[in-house]
Design a protein around this motif. Structure first.
Motif, PDB file in Angstrom:
ATOM      1  N   GLN A   2       0.835  -1.186   0.000  1.00  0.00           N
ATOM      2  CA  GLN A   2       0.000   0.000   0.000  1.00  0.00           C
ATOM      3  C   GLN A   2       0.873   1.240   0.000  1.00  0.00           C
ATOM      4  O   GLN A   2       2.007   1.216   0.432  1.00  0.00           O
ATOM      5  CB  GLN A   2      -0.893   0.035   1.236  1.00  0.00           C
ATOM      6  N   LYS A   3       0.308   2.339  -0.472  1.00  0.00           N
ATOM      7  CA  LYS A   3       1.046   3.591  -0.518  1.00  0.00           C
ATOM      8  C   LYS A   3       1.546   3.953   0.884  1.00  0.00           C
ATOM      9  O   LYS A   3       0.792   3.978   1.837  1.00  0.00           O
ATOM     10  CB  LYS A   3       0.162   4.690  -1.083  1.00  0.00           C
ATOM     11  N   CYS A   4       2.837   4.245   0.967  1.00  0.00           N
ATOM     12  CA  CYS A   4       3.486   4.697   2.204  1.00  0.00           C
ATOM     13  C   CYS A   4       3.299   3.731   3.367  1.00  0.00           C
ATOM     14  O   CYS A   4       3.050   4.146   4.499  1.00  0.00           O
ATOM     15  CB  CYS A   4       2.998   6.098   2.568  1.00  0.00           C
ATOM     16  N   GLN A  56       9.931   1.006  -4.363  1.00  0.00           N
ATOM     17  CA  GLN A  56       8.491   1.179  -4.562  1.00  0.00           C
ATOM     18  C   GLN A  56       7.987   2.369  -3.755  1.00  0.00           C
ATOM     19  O   GLN A  56       7.190   3.173  -4.248  1.00  0.00           O
ATOM     20  CB  GLN A  56       7.735  -0.085  -4.155  1.00  0.00           C
ATOM     21  N   ALA A  57       8.452   2.483  -2.522  1.00  0.00           N
ATOM     22  CA  ALA A  57       8.037   3.602  -1.676  1.00  0.00           C
ATOM     23  C   ALA A  57       8.495   4.927  -2.275  1.00  0.00           C
ATOM     24  O   ALA A  57       7.748   5.912  -2.289  1.00  0.00           O
ATOM     25  CB  ALA A  57       8.579   3.428  -0.261  1.00  0.00           C
ATOM     26  N   GLU A  58       9.710   4.951  -2.788  1.00  0.00           N
ATOM     27  CA  GLU A  58      10.229   6.168  -3.419  1.00  0.00           C
ATOM     28  C   GLU A  58       9.400   6.526  -4.652  1.00  0.00           C
ATOM     29  O   GLU A  58       9.038   7.680  -4.858  1.00  0.00           O
ATOM     30  CB  GLU A  58      11.696   5.978  -3.806  1.00  0.00           C
ATOM     31  N   ALA A  59       9.074   5.520  -5.452  1.00  0.00           N
ATOM     32  CA  ALA A  59       8.283   5.762  -6.658  1.00  0.00           C
ATOM     33  C   ALA A  59       6.895   6.300  -6.324  1.00  0.00           C
ATOM     34  O   ALA A  59       6.308   7.057  -7.096  1.00  0.00           O
ATOM     35  CB  ALA A  59       8.160   4.474  -7.473  1.00  0.00           C
ATOM     36  N   GLN A  60       6.385   5.920  -5.154  1.00  0.00           N
ATOM     37  CA  GLN A  60       5.074   6.390  -4.725  1.00  0.00           C
ATOM     38  C   GLN A  60       5.166   7.717  -3.977  1.00  0.00           C
ATOM     39  O   GLN A  60       4.156   8.235  -3.504  1.00  0.00           O
ATOM     40  CB  GLN A  60       4.405   5.338  -3.836  1.00  0.00           C
ATOM     41  N   GLY A  61       6.370   8.249  -3.840  1.00  0.00           N
ATOM     42  CA  GLY A  61       6.546   9.536  -3.183  1.00  0.00           C
ATOM     43  C   GLY A  61       6.561   9.458  -1.670  1.00  0.00           C
ATOM     44  O   GLY A  61       6.289  10.445  -0.996  1.00  0.00           O
ATOM     45  N   CYS A  62       6.878   8.302  -1.125  1.00  0.00           N
ATOM     46  CA  CYS A  62       6.844   8.123   0.332  1.00  0.00           C
ATOM     47  C   CYS A  62       8.164   8.426   1.010  1.00  0.00           C
ATOM     48  O   CYS A  62       8.189   8.721   2.199  1.00  0.00           O
ATOM     49  CB  CYS A  62       6.446   6.687   0.673  1.00  0.00           C
TER      50      CYS A  62
END
Length: 87
Positions: A2-4, A56-62
């Protein structure tokens, strides 16, 4: 993921720490080379999974909260550079 979802990342960090500390214990206990190598392979796989979760977290801006696009561009460049170091 999930996002972040920092819990997933934290859990993976702890799992990886456990595997790496297990290597130290195994060496201290003078376990067989094959057993230690098997644990090293597991630890490497765990580190790879952690790297994927972080990317993945970086790609989602987290990861990191910079607002400037120039900074974001440099951050992305660094992430891509690190990605290719992993392979």
């Amino acid at each position: 993921m999930q996002k972040c979802d920092s819990k997933t990342i934290t859990d993976q960090v702890r799992r990886t720490e456990g595997q790496v500390s297990g290597i130290g214990r195994m060496v201290s206990e003078q376990r067989s080379c094959a057993e230690v190598l098997q644990q090293i392979v597991a630890a490497r796989a765990s580190l790879s999974k952690l790297a994927i979760l972080l990317l993945q977290a970086e790609a989602q801006g987290c990861m990191g909260k910079s607002a400037e696009s120039a900074t974001k561009s440099k951050d992305l460049e660094l992430v891509v550079h690190n990605l290719f170091k992993l392979s």
